[in-house]
Design an enzyme around this catalytic site. Structure first.
Site, PDB file in Angstrom:
ATOM      1  N   HIS A 188      10.174  10.685  69.373  1.00 30.12           N
ATOM      2  CA  HIS A 188       9.186  11.469  68.643  1.00 30.12           C
ATOM      3  C   HIS A 188       8.642  12.585  69.536  1.00 30.12           C
ATOM      4  O   HIS A 188       8.902  12.621  70.742  1.00 30.12           O
ATOM      5  CB  HIS A 188       8.025  10.592  68.176  1.00 30.12           C
ATOM      6  CG  HIS A 188       8.353   9.751  66.979  1.00 30.12           C
ATOM      7  ND1 HIS A 188       8.996   8.545  67.075  1.00 30.12           N
ATOM      8  CD2 HIS A 188       8.136   9.956  65.649  1.00 30.12           C
ATOM      9  CE1 HIS A 188       9.164   8.033  65.868  1.00 30.12           C
ATOM     10  NE2 HIS A 188       8.647   8.870  64.982  1.00 30.12           N
ATOM     11  N   LYS A 245       2.728  12.145  70.140  1.00 27.26           N
ATOM     12  CA  LYS A 245       2.579  10.831  69.492  1.00 27.26           C
ATOM     13  C   LYS A 245       1.951   9.845  70.475  1.00 27.26           C
ATOM     14  O   LYS A 245       2.360   9.767  71.638  1.00 27.26           O
ATOM     15  CB  LYS A 245       3.936  10.319  69.003  1.00 27.26           C
ATOM     16  CG  LYS A 245       3.819   9.035  68.179  1.00 27.26           C
ATOM     17  CD  LYS A 245       5.120   8.733  67.462  1.00 27.26           C
ATOM     18  CE  LYS A 245       5.030   7.435  66.679  1.00 27.26           C
ATOM     19  NZ  LYS A 245       3.965   7.472  65.642  1.00 27.26           N
TER      20      LYS A 245
END
Length: 272
Positions: A157, A161
């Protein structure tokens, strides 16, 4: 105008803006409220302008009580503390609560279970059709293959995040564990490897986490067996897939009995 009246939590964030745009584009969905945290610089601003779809007359507020009284559903991609707070409000108002929040602890889940006795809650680590189809396939493959095949879950990600493994990776891990008939607990889940670890434990489910750049979401489930390997994967190209799934869940939840549901229920993927 008739339709499902929806509130968006975290309306000025990336997902919140995408949700407002998606509701605007979805027949049968109506935005009636946009909520942000206290002291947000977006309070009082028109939520449509913030989302980039033009003025819609729905100001962003930090006061949910009036909004919950006139809504049919609330969509919530926020923080665990906020989600449990809004779950109690949704239960009191008897409206559908769609939850895409990740990083929930066991005590948070217990609060959601309590709220689900009075309201429809749809919670998933990932709202997209593709990921939930992938989870159903992972469960079936795990059922079919024995412990000769090791299971590893790789996810990547964007650099901002804050939780790891991702909610989607855990969703896939739960699917694999369910397929094998085991719990995804400390005895069967490997979250990190460093140093002299010794050989891999048979039957465990491994997780590897990558973070960097602006990656929306990349997930692969690897079944590695003797002399062969099966890889199932999904790539998210923009957040619209999560917003569309969440709005679909809000519409689906209308008229359902109180309880805790998942996107597997929304998409009717239980028999795959």
């Amino acid at each position: 105008m008739s339709g499902t009246r929806i509130i968006v939590i975290g309306s000025a964030g990336r997902m919140g803006r995408m949700l407002i745009e998606t509701i605007h584009e979805t027949e049968g969905a109506i935005l009636v409220g946009a909520i942000e945290r206290e002291a947000s610089p977006f309070l009082g601003k028109d939520s449509g302008l913030v989302a980039g779809i033009g003025e819609n007359g729905i100001p962003i507020t930090d006061d949910p009580l009036v909004l919950f009284a006139k809504a049919d559903a609330v969509i919530d991609f926020s923080t665990p503390a906020s989600t449990t707070h809004y779950a109690a409000l949704a239960a009191q108002a008897r409206i559908v609560h769609v939850i895409g929040t990740t990083g929930l602890a066991s005590e948070d889940i217990a609060k959601l279970d309590a709220a689900a006795r009075h309201a429809v809650i749809v919670r998933s680590g990932n709202m997209s059709l593709g990921v939930n189809l992938l989870a159903a396939l992972v469960k079936r493959v795990a059922q079919t293959l024995g412990e000769d095949f090791d299971i590893e879950i790789l996810e990547m990600h964007h650099r901002l995040k804050v939780d790891a493994p991702s909610g989607t990776a855990l969703l896939l891990g739960e699917a694999a564990a369910e397929g094998r008939g085991i719990p995804l607990d400390d005895a069967h889940s490997v979250r990190s490897r460093d140093g002299h670890t010794g050989p891999r434990d048979s039957g465990s489910i491994g997780f590897a986490t990558l973070r960097g750049g602006t990656v929306v979401g990349e997930h692969s489930v690897i079944f590695a067996g003797p002399s062969e390997r099966i890889t199932l994967s999904h790539s998210a190209e923009n957040r619209g897939i999560f917003a569309r799934g969440a709005v679909r869940a809000a519409l689906w939840g209308q008229g359902k009995k109180p309880g805790l549901y998942s996107m597997m229920d929304v998409l009717n993927l239980g028999d795959i």
